[in-house]
Write an enzyme that holds these catalytic residues in place. Structure first.
Site: not given
Length: 303
Positions: A109, A120-121, A140, A166, A183
């Site tokens: 992902y 961010f990831d 999540i 979140y 994502f």
């Protein structure tokens, strides 16, 4: 000669009917919309009469200026929860069935804020896929819903509203409060959970259950049972069935460890008890006759 000319004219008209739509499709600027096409009005009647499926067939030698069909027809967002909180857009179709609750999924992902190009990831940057079990609440809610709708090999974009990501608090400083996340997810593999049997029927699927099946199984056992032997062999079989003399052999003929064999343990116990009794007698621990009175027994001092 007249027939040949007529045939040639007919072929020329057919060629123009097929070539003009292809030229218009490749060279005429137009804007594609889902379910509608806006073209310049300078099209010939021959072009307007050609079916759309034929007009979209572009010759290989012509450059593709416009896509062959509307992009929204290829990548259409699907509302997975009904309130617009989780939108899924399939990029590459997968195969097989969707994973069930309790299955372990392995994914690659890339995550970013909606409208931002900064990630961010990313599991791809780490070079290691991410695995989790559906239904355990370790990710999540948007992921729980999204991955439950994907198939192995599928690549999709998941857009998760704050209530499925979140929340209002976010995860500062990486994710601001009330952020919508996007994502790019690829489902690499699925390991389905093993179902735990909870009933006797599930633990023993081949056991007879109906009265007829039970009676048939009992009769079969009686028919397969070896007949009783007579004479000395029958006597030995009877002796082996007694606990003290039995060998504890199972149906496969396997013997227990030697120290659990009754022919060894019981004689050994008798020998140990016998030696202990002999030592008691030899050391004077066993008295015969009347017991000598103790000093605190006043009956010995009364006349």
């Amino acid at each position: 000669f007249a027939v040949a000319v007529a045939v040639a004219v007919a072929w020329m008209r057919l060629g123009l009917m097929l070539l003009l739509p292809a030229l218009a499709w490749a060279l005429v600027p137009e804007t594609l919309h889902c379910g509608a096409v806006k073209r310049l009005p300078a099209l010939t009647p021959a072009v307007s009469r050609v079916p759309r499926s034929v007009a979209q067939q572009r010759p290989a030698f012509l450059p593709r200026i416009l896509p062959p069909r509307c992009a929204a027809d290829v990548e259409k967002s699907v509302d997975l929860v009904g309130d617009g909180g989780v939108l899924k857009t399939v990029k590459v179709e997968g195969s097989g069935s969707v994973p069930q609750r309790g299955a372990t999924v392995e994914v690659h992902y890339e995550g970013k804020l909606l409208g931002s190009e900064t990630q961010f990831d990313s599991s791809r940057k780490r070079g290691k896929p991410f695995s989790f079990t559906l239904g355990e609440g370790k990710v999540i809610g948007g992921w729980e819903v999204g991955l439950s709708s994907m198939r192995v090999g599928e690549k999709a974009t998941l857009v998760c509203a704050p209530q499925y990501a979140y929340g209002a608090k976010g995860m500062p400083p990486v994710i601001p409060p009330s952020s919508t996340l996007e994502f790019e997810v690829e489902l690499l593999g699925v390991s389905e959970a093993q179902a735990d049997a909870s009933t006797f029927a599930e633990d023993n699927p081949f056991s007879p259950r109906t009265p007829g099946d039970i009676a048939q199984a009992y009769e079969k056992r009686l028919a397969d049972k070896a007949p009783k032997r007579e004479g000395l062999e029958g006597l030995l079989d009877w002796a082996k069935s007694i606990y003290i003399f039995g060998f504890f052999t199972d149906e496969k003929g396997e013997l227990p460890p030697w120290y659990l064999n009754p022919l060894i343990t019981f004689p050994s116990i008798f020998v140990i008890v016998g030696i202990g009794f002999w030592l008691v007698v030899a050391l004077g621990g066993l008295h015969r006759g009347e017991v000598a009175p103790y000093g605190d027994d006043i009956s010995a001092f009364v006349n």
